[in-house]
Write a protein that holds these residues in place. Structure first.
Motif, PDB file in Angstrom:
ATOM      1  N   LEU A   1       0.812  -1.212   0.000  1.00 49.73           N
ATOM      2  CA  LEU A   1       0.000   0.000   0.000  1.00 49.73           C
ATOM      3  C   LEU A   1       0.848   1.266   0.000  1.00 49.73           C
ATOM      4  O   LEU A   1       0.435   2.308  -0.502  1.00 49.73           O
ATOM      5  N   LEU A   2       2.045   1.168   0.574  1.00 47.11           N
ATOM      6  CA  LEU A   2       2.925   2.332   0.668  1.00 47.11           C
ATOM      7  C   LEU A   2       4.117   2.243  -0.279  1.00 47.11           C
ATOM      8  O   LEU A   2       4.882   3.204  -0.401  1.00 47.11           O
ATOM      9  N   ALA A   3       4.297   1.109  -0.930  1.00 45.57           N
ATOM     10  CA  ALA A   3       5.462   0.887  -1.784  1.00 45.57           C
ATOM     11  C   ALA A   3       5.548   1.935  -2.887  1.00 45.57           C
ATOM     12  O   ALA A   3       4.551   2.276  -3.524  1.00 45.57           O
ATOM     13  N   GLY A   4       6.747   2.439  -3.095  1.00 42.62           N
ATOM     14  CA  GLY A   4       6.992   3.426  -4.131  1.00 42.62           C
ATOM     15  C   GLY A   4       6.773   4.855  -3.696  1.00 42.62           C
ATOM     16  O   GLY A   4       7.311   5.778  -4.300  1.00 42.62           O
ATOM     17  N   LEU A   5       5.964   5.080  -2.662  1.00 42.74           N
ATOM     18  CA  LEU A   5       5.612   6.439  -2.252  1.00 42.74           C
ATOM     19  C   LEU A   5       6.732   7.116  -1.484  1.00 42.74           C
ATOM     20  O   LEU A   5       7.506   6.482  -0.769  1.00 42.74           O
ATOM     21  N   LYS A   6       6.778   8.416  -1.583  1.00 43.25           N
ATOM     22  CA  LYS A   6       7.706   9.228  -0.790  1.00 43.25           C
ATOM     23  C   LYS A   6       6.924   9.735   0.429  1.00 43.25           C
ATOM     24  O   LYS A   6       6.686  10.923   0.606  1.00 43.25           O
ATOM     25  N   HIS A   7       6.501   8.801   1.285  1.00 40.64           N
ATOM     26  CA  HIS A   7       5.710   9.181   2.455  1.00 40.64           C
ATOM     27  C   HIS A   7       6.637   9.666   3.567  1.00 40.64           C
ATOM     28  O   HIS A   7       7.867   9.483   3.518  1.00 40.64           O
ATOM     29  N   LEU A   8       6.059  10.269   4.586  1.00 45.83           N
ATOM     30  CA  LEU A   8       6.858  10.937   5.609  1.00 45.83           C
ATOM     31  C   LEU A   8       7.547   9.996   6.583  1.00 45.83           C
ATOM     32  O   LEU A   8       8.486  10.413   7.265  1.00 45.83           O
ATOM     33  N   ASN A   9       7.122   8.747   6.676  1.00 50.32           N
ATOM     34  CA  ASN A   9       7.767   7.839   7.633  1.00 50.32           C
ATOM     35  C   ASN A   9       8.991   7.200   6.983  1.00 50.32           C
ATOM     36  O   ASN A   9       8.887   6.249   6.218  1.00 50.32           O
ATOM     37  N   ARG A  10      10.162   7.701   7.333  1.00 49.18           N
ATOM     38  CA  ARG A  10      11.419   7.230   6.740  1.00 49.18           C
ATOM     39  C   ARG A  10      12.330   6.647   7.816  1.00 49.18           C
ATOM     40  O   ARG A  10      13.550   6.732   7.732  1.00 49.18           O
ATOM     41  N   LEU A  11      11.746   6.023   8.838  1.00 47.95           N
ATOM     42  CA  LEU A  11      12.549   5.493   9.940  1.00 47.95           C
ATOM     43  C   LEU A  11      13.479   4.375   9.504  1.00 47.95           C
ATOM     44  O   LEU A  11      14.572   4.216  10.060  1.00 47.95           O
ATOM     45  N   GLU A  12      13.087   3.593   8.517  1.00 50.06           N
ATOM     46  CA  GLU A  12      13.989   2.547   8.027  1.00 50.06           C
ATOM     47  C   GLU A  12      15.270   3.174   7.469  1.00 50.06           C
ATOM     48  O   GLU A  12      16.382   2.686   7.710  1.00 50.06           O
ATOM     49  N   GLN A  13      15.111   4.261   6.726  1.00 47.73           N
ATOM     50  CA  GLN A  13      16.275   4.939   6.169  1.00 47.73           C
ATOM     51  C   GLN A  13      17.106   5.613   7.265  1.00 47.73           C
ATOM     52  O   GLN A  13      18.340   5.623   7.197  1.00 47.73           O
ATOM     53  N   VAL A  14      16.437   6.144   8.271  1.00 46.20           N
ATOM     54  CA  VAL A  14      17.160   6.758   9.390  1.00 46.20           C
ATOM     55  C   VAL A  14      18.023   5.715  10.103  1.00 46.20           C
ATOM     56  O   VAL A  14      19.205   5.949  10.403  1.00 46.20           O
ATOM     57  N   LEU A  15      17.448   4.552  10.354  1.00 43.21           N
ATOM     58  CA  LEU A  15      18.197   3.481  11.015  1.00 43.21           C
ATOM     59  C   LEU A  15      19.353   2.997  10.141  1.00 43.21           C
ATOM     60  O   LEU A  15      20.460   2.753  10.629  1.00 43.21           O
ATOM     61  N   ALA A  16      19.094   2.849   8.847  1.00 37.82           N
ATOM     62  CA  ALA A  16      20.141   2.376   7.946  1.00 37.82           C
ATOM     63  C   ALA A  16      21.280   3.386   7.851  1.00 37.82           C
ATOM     64  O   ALA A  16      22.463   3.004   7.881  1.00 37.82           O
ATOM     65  N   ARG A  17      20.950   4.660   7.756  1.00 38.72           N
ATOM     66  CA  ARG A  17      22.006   5.682   7.617  1.00 38.72           C
ATOM     67  C   ARG A  17      22.851   5.792   8.882  1.00 38.72           C
ATOM     68  O   ARG A  17      24.023   6.198   8.828  1.00 38.72           O
ATOM     69  N   ALA A  18      22.301   5.428  10.018  1.00 37.53           N
ATOM     70  CA  ALA A  18      23.051   5.485  11.274  1.00 37.53           C
ATOM     71  C   ALA A  18      24.067   4.354  11.403  1.00 37.53           C
ATOM     72  O   ALA A  18      24.891   4.348  12.324  1.00 37.53           O
ATOM     73  N   GLU A  19      24.060   3.409  10.463  1.00 38.84           N
ATOM     74  CA  GLU A  19      24.943   2.242  10.560  1.00 38.84           C
ATOM     75  C   GLU A  19      26.391   2.546  10.184  1.00 38.84           C
ATOM     76  O   GLU A  19      27.286   1.776  10.510  1.00 38.84           O
ATOM     77  N   TRP A  20      26.635   3.625   9.463  1.00 45.45           N
ATOM     78  CA  TRP A  20      28.033   3.951   9.134  1.00 45.45           C
ATOM     79  C   TRP A  20      28.271   5.449   9.317  1.00 45.45           C
ATOM     80  O   TRP A  20      27.370   6.255   9.219  1.00 45.45           O
ATOM     81  N   GLN A  21      29.534   5.779   9.606  1.00 42.39           N
ATOM     82  CA  GLN A  21      29.958   7.160   9.782  1.00 42.39           C
ATOM     83  C   GLN A  21      31.173   7.401   8.890  1.00 42.39           C
ATOM     84  O   GLN A  21      31.820   6.476   8.421  1.00 42.39           O
ATOM     85  N   GLY A  22      31.485   8.653   8.682  1.00 41.76           N
ATOM     86  CA  GLY A  22      32.669   8.983   7.923  1.00 41.76           C
ATOM     87  C   GLY A  22      32.435   8.965   6.427  1.00 41.76           C
ATOM     88  O   GLY A  22      31.330   8.722   5.943  1.00 41.76           O
ATOM     89  N   ALA A  23      33.512   9.204   5.684  1.00 43.45           N
ATOM     90  CA  ALA A  23      33.419   9.405   4.243  1.00 43.45           C
ATOM     91  C   ALA A  23      33.811   8.185   3.418  1.00 43.45           C
ATOM     92  O   ALA A  23      33.847   8.257   2.190  1.00 43.45           O
ATOM     93  N   GLU A  24      34.093   7.056   4.065  1.00 41.81           N
ATOM     94  CA  GLU A  24      34.506   5.878   3.298  1.00 41.81           C
ATOM     95  C   GLU A  24      33.393   5.393   2.377  1.00 41.81           C
ATOM     96  O   GLU A  24      33.643   4.945   1.259  1.00 41.81           O
ATOM     97  N   TYR A  25      32.159   5.479   2.864  1.00 40.75           N
ATOM     98  CA  TYR A  25      31.001   5.052   2.077  1.00 40.75           C
ATOM     99  C   TYR A  25      30.117   6.259   1.799  1.00 40.75           C
ATOM    100  O   TYR A  25      29.791   7.029   2.709  1.00 40.75           O
ATOM    101  N   ALA A  26      29.713   6.410   0.535  1.00 43.11           N
ATOM    102  CA  ALA A  26      28.831   7.513   0.167  1.00 43.11           C
ATOM    103  C   ALA A  26      27.364   7.125   0.246  1.00 43.11           C
ATOM    104  O   ALA A  26      26.492   7.986   0.315  1.00 43.11           O
ATOM    105  N   GLU A  27      27.078   5.824   0.226  1.00 47.52           N
ATOM    106  CA  GLU A  27      25.705   5.318   0.234  1.00 47.52           C
ATOM    107  C   GLU A  27      25.696   3.934   0.859  1.00 47.52           C
ATOM    108  O   GLU A  27      26.730   3.288   1.019  1.00 47.52           O
ATOM    109  N   GLY A  28      24.488   3.494   1.214  1.00 46.98           N
ATOM    110  CA  GLY A  28      24.304   2.150   1.729  1.00 46.98           C
ATOM    111  C   GLY A  28      23.341   1.386   0.849  1.00 46.98           C
ATOM    112  O   GLY A  28      22.438   1.977   0.242  1.00 46.98           O
ATOM    113  N   LEU A  29      23.533   0.086   0.765  1.00 45.05           N
ATOM    114  CA  LEU A  29      22.640  -0.765  -0.016  1.00 45.05           C
ATOM    115  C   LEU A  29      21.636  -1.415   0.913  1.00 45.05           C
ATOM    116  O   LEU A  29      22.008  -2.006   1.930  1.00 45.05           O
TER     117      LEU A  29
END
Length: 271
Positions: free
Chosen positions: A135-163
């Motif tokens: 129901l929410l797939a594809g949408l740019k909805h306001l709940n982005r907690l999955e992305q927040v958690l994923a982005r918190a997994e690495w720090q620094g400039a070694e990686y520009a993105e996460g898969l």
């Protein structure tokens, strides 16, 4: 630049706004170049689809007008539109006749290293998985907690993105980008009917590639597909395309199709 709320300069929002309380709304992040919002039609189409899916009755002509006027004042940078269902009483049920709220924010364009586009980036292997919710797939909805958690997994400039993978182990996307593979001169990207964000640059590139006669496939992708790829790149509507040069033990070089689409992406952003 001063934010706008419902077309007027403002620096506050009601505490009982449903976007704040429940993530009940949508957003678009739009590159602004020389006072023009890039890929505007793609952004507006995705917003309209999101409103239809979430049953938010927005005035899309008014939104278009405000985006264009705000972009003209911003000049160059990144414009963020947040559209919430509106203000409401406590509880999940929306108040009858709730009026959607429109929030516009302008920021300078991010200063990404030129090496990202020229030499490629390394991808971090995120442990956070994307849940499946058609129901929410594809949408740019306001709940982005999955992305927040994923982005918190690495720090620094070694990686520009996460898969990011989904809970079933399918390869889906980057934390803030879409992923493309090139194999045998064909372009592949993930099916986003279960989860993920259908980026506007992704949509524009799929259309452009097909117009150039490139074979295009939107399908389920596995780690085996990634391992067999000849080229890999990520994209979004702000930076365009970054080639991927490594993920875990896998390595690639920016290839001819990546470079061709990279030039097309620059043209799309400047158009």
């Amino acid at each position: 630049m001063q934010a706008w709320v419902d077309g007027h300069s403002a620096d506050s929002l009601a505490l009982h706004n449903r976007g704040l309380a429940y993530g009940d709304g949508l957003f678009e992040t739009i590159a602004v170049i020389a006072g023009r919002p890039s890929l505007l039609e793609y952004h507006l189409d995705r917003l309209a689809l999101g409103c239809q899916r979430l049953a938010i009755e927005a005035d899309h002509a008014l939104i278009r007008d405000e985006l264009c006027r705000y972009a003209a004042l911003l000049g160059n940078g990144v414009l963020k539109l947040i559209l919430t269902r509106g203000d409401s009483q406590r509880g999940y049920a929306a108040a009858a006749g709730a009026i959607p709220r429109r929030i516009l924010q302008g920021n300078p364009a991010p200063a990404y290293p030129i090496e990202h586009a020229e030499q490629g980036v390394r991808l971090f292997a995120c442990r956070t998985r994307l849940a499946e919710q058609p129901l929410l797939a594809g949408l740019k909805h306001l709940n982005r907690l999955e992305q927040v958690l994923a982005r918190a997994e690495w720090q620094g400039a070694e990686y520009a993105e996460g898969l990011m993978l989904d809970v079933s182990g399918r390869v889906i996307e980057g934390v803030y980008s879409n992923l493309f593979l090139v194999r045998n001169n064909a372009l592949l990207t993930a099916d986003l009917s279960r989860c993920g964000v259908a980026g506007v640059m992704r949509a524009a590139l799929l259309e452009a590639a097909a117009g150039e006669g490139v074979a295009v496939s939107v399908t389920d992708l596995s780690m085996a597909d990634l391992e067999q790829a000849d080229e890999v790149f990520v994209c979004n509507s702000v930076y365009g395309i970054w080639p991927v040069r490594s993920f875990a033990s896998l390595n690639w070089s920016p290839g001819p199709l990546t470079r061709k689409l990279q030039a097309i992406a620059r043209t799309l952003l400047d158009a």
